[in-house]
Design an enzyme around this catalytic site. Structure first.
Site, short mmCIF file in Angstrom:
data_model
loop_
_atom_site.label_atom_id
_atom_site.label_comp_id
_atom_site.label_asym_id
_atom_site.label_seq_id
_atom_site.Cartn_x
_atom_site.Cartn_y
_atom_site.Cartn_z
N ASN A 1 0.80 -1.03 0.01
CA ASN A 1 0.00 0.08 -0.04
C ASN A 1 0.89 1.08 -0.11
OD1 ASN A 1 -1.89 1.93 0.34
ND2 ASN A 1 -2.29 1.42 2.54
N LYS B 1 0.00 4.22 -0.20
CA LYS B 1 -0.70 5.36 0.34
C LYS B 1 -0.44 6.67 -0.39
CE LYS B 1 -0.22 3.19 4.75
NZ LYS B 1 -0.05 3.15 6.27
N HIS C 1 -9.39 1.00 5.02
CA HIS C 1 -7.95 0.89 5.78
C HIS C 1 -8.11 2.16 7.09
CE1 HIS C 1 -3.96 2.15 6.74
NE2 HIS C 1 -3.64 1.13 5.83
N GLU D 1 -6.89 4.51 8.16
CA GLU D 1 -6.57 5.87 7.88
C GLU D 1 -7.70 6.58 7.10
OE1 GLU D 1 -2.83 5.44 5.84
OE2 GLU D 1 -1.89 4.89 7.56
N GLU E 1 -4.83 -4.88 10.68
CA GLU E 1 -3.82 -4.08 10.84
C GLU E 1 -3.94 -3.11 12.07
OE1 GLU E 1 -1.89 -2.61 6.92
OE2 GLU E 1 -3.65 -1.38 7.16
N GLY F 1 2.97 2.30 10.78
CA GLY F 1 3.83 3.40 10.69
C GLY F 1 4.85 3.61 11.88
N SER G 1 3.89 -2.06 10.30
CA SER G 1 5.25 -2.10 10.39
C SER G 1 5.88 -3.36 10.18
CB SER G 1 5.73 -1.89 11.67
OG SER G 1 5.43 -0.43 12.21
P1 13P Z 1 3.49 0.43 7.38
O1 13P Z 1 3.95 -0.59 6.99
O2 13P Z 1 4.03 1.69 6.92
O3 13P Z 1 3.28 0.50 9.06
O4 13P Z 1 1.76 0.56 7.00
C1 13P Z 1 1.04 -0.54 7.32
C2 13P Z 1 -0.17 0.00 6.28
O5 13P Z 1 -1.04 0.79 7.01
C3 13P Z 1 -0.70 -0.88 5.17
O6 13P Z 1 -1.88 -0.65 4.85
#
Ligand code: 13P
Length: 249
Positions: A9, A11, A93, A95, A163, A169, A209
């Site tokens: 992803n 983002k 997601h 976010e 997740e 992150g 992560s």
């Molecule tokens: P990270 O791998 O950067 O922690 O992000 C995970 C994520 O949100 C993937 O959708």
């Protein structure tokens, strides 16, 4: 045997120049091994499909609208995503649940749109740090799954990604025991709702992560069939070792 899947992803990162990573990654993938999907930002979808043409990499979007079309400025429909040649879409997601106030019912509706357009939906669930600390994780995940996953899910069009929000992150990762507990519980829920065959065949991804140096441990969990990777999916040099660890698991 369940299919394994490594999903990246990106983002809100990357421009057309970043698509060079697809060729680099594609060249490192053997003829078989885990399925690989990269989800770049929407403006790159069409070019990403083209850039990945001679590779095993599939392309996915990061969100779709819950309506098929209409006056929704700035949004994109599942049909538009499929029209680019993309095959997957991430829905729910954390976010988007956070900044776009998406609720389980919205994610359920988006998943139905994804399926109707022939896309595989990667449905995300995950608890906040406070829920984790209060040992509410399994209840939160069960509630999100009950609301976000429509009836009629099939193994070929549905992937579930766990997740934990506090792991995204941050460099923090749940213990292997915690990951096992959540993934086993999701598997049991899927079997209960969809029956043995479908419930056992839907891939479950862990996300938050995931890096080359922790992937091997995470993939030890029986019900972890792959990963949804953010930061470490941007560069082939980071993503390829994660895919290799998945292939060995
Ligand atoms: P990270 O791998 O950067 O922690 O992000 C995970 C994520 O949100 C993937 O959708």
């Amino acid at each position: 045997m369940r299919r394994k899947l490594a999903a990246g992803n990106w983002k809100m990162n990357g421009t057309a120049a970043s698509l060079a990573e697809l060729a680099v990654l594609g060249a490192q993938l053997g003829d078989d091994g885990p399925d690989v999907v990269i989800c770049p930002p929407a403006p790159l979808l069409f070019r990403a499909v083209h850039a990945a043409e001679d590779t095993r990499i599939a392309i996915g979007a990061q969100d779709c609208h819950m309506q098929p079309k209409g006056a929704f400025t700035g949004d994109i429909s599942a049909q538009m995503i499929a029209d680019t040649g993309a095959q997957y879409v991430i829905v729910g997601h954390s976010e988007r649940r956070d900044t776009h106030k998406e609720r389980n019912a919205d994610i359920n509706a988006k998943t139905l749109m994804a399926w109707a357009s022939g896309l595989t939906a990667i449905i995300c669930v995950g608890e906040e740090l406070s829920d984790h600390e209060q040992n509410n994780t399994l209840d939160i995940i069960a509630g999100q799954l009950a609301g976000s996953l429509p009836d009629g899910a099939q193994a070929h069009n549905t992937v579930i990604a766990y997740e934990p929000i506090w792991a995204i992150g941050t460099g923090k990762v749940p213990t292997l025991e915690e990951i096992i507990a959540v993934h086993d519980s999701i598997r049991a829920t899927l079997i209960n709702r969809l029956g043995d065959e479908t419930g056992n065949a839907i891939p479950l991804l862990y996300g938050g992560s995931v890096k080359p140096d922790n992937a091997e441990t995470i993939f030890k969990a029986e019900n972890v069939d792959g990963a949804l990777v953010g930061g470490a999916s941007l560069k082939a040099a980071d993503f390829a070792p994660i895919i290799a660890a998945l292939a060995r698991s």
